[in-house]
Design a protein around this motif. Structure first.
Motif, short mmCIF file in Angstrom:
data_model
loop_
_atom_site.label_atom_id
_atom_site.label_comp_id
_atom_site.label_asym_id
_atom_site.label_seq_id
_atom_site.Cartn_x
_atom_site.Cartn_y
_atom_site.Cartn_z
N ILE A 52 0.82 -1.21 0.00
CA ILE A 52 0.00 0.00 0.00
C ILE A 52 0.86 1.26 0.00
O ILE A 52 0.48 2.26 -0.60
CB ILE A 52 -1.06 0.02 1.13
CG1 ILE A 52 -0.43 0.09 2.51
CG2 ILE A 52 -1.99 -1.17 1.00
CD1 ILE A 52 -1.44 0.32 3.63
N ARG A 64 -1.50 2.73 -10.75
CA ARG A 64 -2.53 2.57 -9.72
C ARG A 64 -3.78 1.86 -10.22
O ARG A 64 -4.28 0.97 -9.56
CB ARG A 64 -2.92 3.92 -9.14
CG ARG A 64 -1.97 4.39 -8.10
CD ARG A 64 -2.51 5.59 -7.36
NE ARG A 64 -1.42 6.14 -6.59
CZ ARG A 64 -1.07 7.40 -6.58
NH1 ARG A 64 -1.75 8.29 -7.27
NH2 ARG A 64 -0.05 7.79 -5.85
N VAL A 68 -5.02 -1.52 -8.51
CA VAL A 68 -6.29 -1.60 -7.78
C VAL A 68 -7.21 -2.63 -8.44
O VAL A 68 -7.86 -3.41 -7.74
CB VAL A 68 -6.96 -0.21 -7.69
CG1 VAL A 68 -8.34 -0.30 -7.06
CG2 VAL A 68 -6.09 0.76 -6.89
N SER A 91 -6.66 0.01 -0.82
CA SER A 91 -6.52 0.49 -2.20
C SER A 91 -7.87 0.90 -2.79
O SER A 91 -7.97 1.93 -3.47
CB SER A 91 -5.89 -0.59 -3.08
OG SER A 91 -4.59 -0.87 -2.62
#
Length: 101
Positions: A52, A64, A68, A91
């Protein structure tokens, strides 16, 4: 199949090596996610915390959405790995907007 003790040892020793020798942020994120998917209950807290932290870094911004989405998919497959659940929930809480559209 590795025993619980072996998984703990491998995760503990592998995480710092993954961090040290990661050829890219994308690979680093993917490898930590895979570790948590396989042995999330046995990995020390430092592994999901490392993940994280990595996802949250400004330099990881281009990765990202993929990170995710992979965490979300991994969570759908196996929500019994506590380290994976913690990393996925954080996330999604921070960056779900990247995968909603």
């Amino acid at each position: 199949v590795a025993s619980k003790e072996q998984k703990i040892e491998v995760c503990s020793e592998m995480a710092p090596l993954v961090e040290k020798f990661a050829p890219s942020k994308s690979w680093h994120i993917d490898t930590l996610t895979t570790m948590l998917s396989i042995a999330g209950n046995e990995c020390p807290n430092s592994v999901w915390q490392m993940l994280i932290t990595l996802i949250g870094q400004p330099a990881s911004s281009p990765y990202r959405a993929v990170a995710v989405a992979k965490l979300y998919d991994s969570l759908q497959e196996d929500a019994n790995q506590s380290g994976l659940v913690k990393a996925a929930i954080w996330s999604l809480g921070e960056f779900a907007n990247l995968i909603v559209s």
